[in-house]
Design a protein around this motif. Structure first.
Motif, PDB file in Angstrom:
ATOM      1  N   ILE A 129     -17.253  53.995   4.938  1.00 34.40           N
ATOM      2  CA  ILE A 129     -18.434  54.852   4.770  1.00 34.40           C
ATOM      3  C   ILE A 129     -19.181  54.480   3.494  1.00 34.40           C
ATOM      4  O   ILE A 129     -20.409  54.511   3.447  1.00 34.40           O
ATOM      5  CB  ILE A 129     -18.034  56.349   4.725  1.00 34.40           C
ATOM      6  N   LEU A 130     -18.438  54.130   2.463  1.00 35.55           N
ATOM      7  CA  LEU A 130     -19.040  53.823   1.163  1.00 35.55           C
ATOM      8  C   LEU A 130     -19.605  52.408   1.057  1.00 35.55           C
ATOM      9  O   LEU A 130     -20.327  52.111   0.104  1.00 35.55           O
ATOM     10  CB  LEU A 130     -18.006  54.041   0.050  1.00 35.55           C
ATOM     11  N   ALA A 131     -19.309  51.543   2.003  1.00 38.51           N
ATOM     12  CA  ALA A 131     -19.738  50.140   1.919  1.00 38.51           C
ATOM     13  C   ALA A 131     -21.238  49.984   1.658  1.00 38.51           C
ATOM     14  O   ALA A 131     -21.631  49.148   0.826  1.00 38.51           O
ATOM     15  CB  ALA A 131     -19.319  49.384   3.179  1.00 38.51           C
ATOM     16  N   PRO A 132     -22.117  50.751   2.310  1.00 35.32           N
ATOM     17  CA  PRO A 132     -23.554  50.568   2.073  1.00 35.32           C
ATOM     18  C   PRO A 132     -24.008  50.854   0.635  1.00 35.32           C
ATOM     19  O   PRO A 132     -25.098  50.451   0.237  1.00 35.32           O
ATOM     20  CB  PRO A 132     -24.216  51.563   3.040  1.00 35.32           C
ATOM     21  N   TYR A 133     -23.182  51.535  -0.137  1.00 35.74           N
ATOM     22  CA  TYR A 133     -23.558  51.844  -1.516  1.00 35.74           C
ATOM     23  C   TYR A 133     -23.400  50.640  -2.447  1.00 35.74           C
ATOM     24  O   TYR A 133     -23.857  50.673  -3.583  1.00 35.74           O
ATOM     25  CB  TYR A 133     -22.737  53.029  -2.040  1.00 35.74           C
ATOM     26  N   GLY A 134     -22.745  49.599  -1.984  1.00 37.62           N
ATOM     27  CA  GLY A 134     -22.610  48.378  -2.779  1.00 37.62           C
ATOM     28  C   GLY A 134     -21.743  48.536  -4.011  1.00 37.62           C
ATOM     29  O   GLY A 134     -21.939  47.838  -5.010  1.00 37.62           O
ATOM     30  N   LEU A 135     -20.763  49.399  -3.947  1.00 33.54           N
ATOM     31  CA  LEU A 135     -19.874  49.616  -5.086  1.00 33.54           C
ATOM     32  C   LEU A 135     -18.800  48.534  -5.130  1.00 33.54           C
ATOM     33  O   LEU A 135     -18.423  47.984  -4.099  1.00 33.54           O
ATOM     34  CB  LEU A 135     -19.191  50.984  -4.953  1.00 33.54           C
ATOM     35  N   SER A 136     -18.296  48.277  -6.318  1.00 31.85           N
ATOM     36  CA  SER A 136     -17.140  47.389  -6.415  1.00 31.85           C
ATOM     37  C   SER A 136     -15.960  48.103  -5.768  1.00 31.85           C
ATOM     38  O   SER A 136     -15.974  49.326  -5.568  1.00 31.85           O
ATOM     39  CB  SER A 136     -16.822  47.081  -7.884  1.00 31.85           C
ATOM     40  N   GLU A 137     -14.915  47.360  -5.447  1.00 32.73           N
ATOM     41  CA  GLU A 137     -13.739  47.964  -4.814  1.00 32.73           C
ATOM     42  C   GLU A 137     -13.148  49.055  -5.704  1.00 32.73           C
ATOM     43  O   GLU A 137     -12.815  50.147  -5.231  1.00 32.73           O
ATOM     44  CB  GLU A 137     -12.684  46.902  -4.512  1.00 32.73           C
ATOM     45  N   GLU A 138     -13.049  48.780  -6.984  1.00 35.47           N
ATOM     46  CA  GLU A 138     -12.481  49.768  -7.903  1.00 35.47           C
ATOM     47  C   GLU A 138     -13.362  51.015  -7.967  1.00 35.47           C
ATOM     48  O   GLU A 138     -12.864  52.147  -7.905  1.00 35.47           O
ATOM     49  CB  GLU A 138     -12.325  49.172  -9.299  1.00 35.47           C
ATOM     50  N   ASP A 139     -14.673  50.830  -8.073  1.00 36.92           N
ATOM     51  CA  ASP A 139     -15.580  51.976  -8.123  1.00 36.92           C
ATOM     52  C   ASP A 139     -15.497  52.792  -6.835  1.00 36.92           C
ATOM     53  O   ASP A 139     -15.501  54.031  -6.862  1.00 36.92           O
ATOM     54  CB  ASP A 139     -17.020  51.533  -8.365  1.00 36.92           C
ATOM     55  N   ALA A 140     -15.439  52.106  -5.710  1.00 39.05           N
ATOM     56  CA  ALA A 140     -15.353  52.805  -4.423  1.00 39.05           C
ATOM     57  C   ALA A 140     -14.057  53.617  -4.341  1.00 39.05           C
ATOM     58  O   ALA A 140     -14.066  54.751  -3.832  1.00 39.05           O
ATOM     59  CB  ALA A 140     -15.446  51.811  -3.268  1.00 39.05           C
ATOM     60  N   LEU A 141     -12.967  53.079  -4.834  1.00 41.03           N
ATOM     61  CA  LEU A 141     -11.703  53.819  -4.828  1.00 41.03           C
ATOM     62  C   LEU A 141     -11.780  55.052  -5.721  1.00 41.03           C
ATOM     63  O   LEU A 141     -11.251  56.118  -5.380  1.00 41.03           O
ATOM     64  CB  LEU A 141     -10.543  52.920  -5.238  1.00 41.03           C
ATOM     65  N   HIS A 142     -12.468  54.930  -6.856  1.00 41.38           N
ATOM     66  CA  HIS A 142     -12.668  56.105  -7.710  1.00 41.38           C
ATOM     67  C   HIS A 142     -13.498  57.162  -6.979  1.00 41.38           C
ATOM     68  O   HIS A 142     -13.232  58.366  -7.094  1.00 41.38           O
ATOM     69  CB  HIS A 142     -13.362  55.716  -9.026  1.00 41.38           C
ATOM     70  N   VAL A 143     -14.493  56.720  -6.231  1.00 42.83           N
ATOM     71  CA  VAL A 143     -15.321  57.653  -5.464  1.00 42.83           C
ATOM     72  C   VAL A 143     -14.477  58.356  -4.398  1.00 42.83           C
ATOM     73  O   VAL A 143     -14.586  59.568  -4.209  1.00 42.83           O
ATOM     74  CB  VAL A 143     -16.544  56.936  -4.836  1.00 42.83           C
ATOM     75  N   VAL A 144     -13.629  57.608  -3.720  1.00 45.60           N
ATOM     76  CA  VAL A 144     -12.749  58.206  -2.706  1.00 45.60           C
ATOM     77  C   VAL A 144     -11.825  59.231  -3.361  1.00 45.60           C
ATOM     78  O   VAL A 144     -11.639  60.339  -2.847  1.00 45.60           O
ATOM     79  CB  VAL A 144     -11.931  57.129  -1.957  1.00 45.60           C
ATOM     80  N   ARG A 145     -11.274  58.875  -4.493  1.00 42.56           N
ATOM     81  CA  ARG A 145     -10.386  59.799  -5.204  1.00 42.56           C
ATOM     82  C   ARG A 145     -11.147  61.072  -5.607  1.00 42.56           C
ATOM     83  O   ARG A 145     -10.635  62.178  -5.449  1.00 42.56           O
ATOM     84  CB  ARG A 145      -9.814  59.105  -6.436  1.00 42.56           C
ATOM     85  N   GLY A 146     -12.347  60.911  -6.109  1.00 37.86           N
ATOM     86  CA  GLY A 146     -13.162  62.066  -6.479  1.00 37.86           C
ATOM     87  C   GLY A 146     -13.529  62.913  -5.269  1.00 37.86           C
ATOM     88  O   GLY A 146     -13.489  64.149  -5.320  1.00 37.86           O
ATOM     89  N   PHE A 147     -13.880  62.245  -4.184  1.00 41.71           N
ATOM     90  CA  PHE A 147     -14.227  62.942  -2.934  1.00 41.71           C
ATOM     91  C   PHE A 147     -13.049  63.780  -2.457  1.00 41.71           C
ATOM     92  O   PHE A 147     -13.192  64.964  -2.149  1.00 41.71           O
ATOM     93  CB  PHE A 147     -14.635  61.903  -1.878  1.00 41.71           C
TER      94      PHE A 147
END
Length: 192
Positions: A129-147
Motif C-alpha cells: 500500500i505504501l509503495a506509491p509514496y516512494g519511501l525507503s524500505e526503512e522509512d516504510a517500515l517505520h510508517v507501518v509500525r506507526g500505523f
C-alpha cells in the motif's frame, strides 16, 4: 479414544473463537471450550496440543483474518484512500471480533515461525500500500509500525470503553488517520 462425530480441529477453533469473542481471550480455558462443544476436556487433545497451541492457532487465524479484512477494504483504492480504508478495516475487525483481536495483541510467541510468517504477510501487504509514496524500505517500515501503533491504540482504548464522550468514534478514527496521512505525505514530500 473415539472422537465426537463431526468434531475436527476447525470446529474446535471456531468454538474457541466464539468463546474468546464473548468472554475475552484471558477467560478462554480448555474446560470452557469442552463444555461449549459438549465433550470432555481430554477429548480436545485429539484436535489441539493444549491451551498454548490453541492460543497460537487463535493468533494465527486472527492475523490472517485482519489481513483479509484490510485487503477487502482496499480493493480499488490507492495511496491515502487505501491506507485510510485499511485503518478503518483494522479497527472494525477489532470491534467485530474482540477476543480474536486480543489473541493477535497477546501473541503467545513472537518467535514462532508460523506466527512470524503470517505477521510478515500483514507487514508485506501494508508495504505494498505504501509503495506509491516512494519511501525507503526503512522509512516504510517505520510508517507501518506507526500505523499499527495508532490503529491498535484506538482499537484497544475503544474496547476498554476509553472513549466515553458522546462524540462519534468513527469520525475520531477518520480524523486520526487523516492526520497521520498528512504527516506521511509531508514526509514523502508530497503535501497536498
Amino acid at each position: 479414544m473415539a472422537t465426537r462425530q463431526g468434531l475436527d480441529a476447525e470446529t474446535v477453533l471456531q468454538a474457541a473463537i466464539e468463546l474468546a469473542d464473548q468472554q475475552g481471550i484471558e477467560q478462554l480455558s480448555l474446560a470452557a471450550l469442552a463444555t461449549k462443544l459438549t465433550i470432555k476436556t481430554p477429548s480436545l487433545y485429539n484436535h489441539i496440543k493444549g491451551l498454548p497451541d490453541l492460543r497460537k492457532q487463535l493468533s494465527k487465524r486472527g492475523l490472517l483474518l485482519v489481513k483479509e479484512a484490510m485487503i477487502e477494504a482496499v480493493i480499488g483504492k490507492a495511496e491515502d484512500e487505501a491506507l485510510l480504508a485499511a485503518g478503518v478495516a483494522y479497527v472494525d475487525f477489532a470491534r467485530k471480533q474482540p477476543g480474536l483481536y486480543e489473541a493477535i495483541s497477546a501473541l503467545p510467541d513472537y518467535e514462532d515461525p508460523e506466527l512470524k510468517e503470517v505477521g510478515a504477510g500483514v507487514v508485506s501487504f501494508l508495504l505494498r500500500i505504501l509503495a506509491p509514496y516512494g519511501l525507503s524500505e526503512e522509512d516504510a517500515l517505520h510508517v507501518v509500525r506507526g500505523f499499527r501503533s495508532m490503529v491498535h491504540g484506538f482499537a484497544s482504548l475503544e474496547h476498554r470503553n476509553g472513549f466515553r464522550m458522546g462524540l462519534d468514534r468513527d469520525e475520531s478514527l477518520r480524523r486520526l488517520l487523516q492526520t497521520y496521512l498528512r504527516g506521511l505525505r509531508a514526509d514523502a514530500g508530497r503535501e497536498k
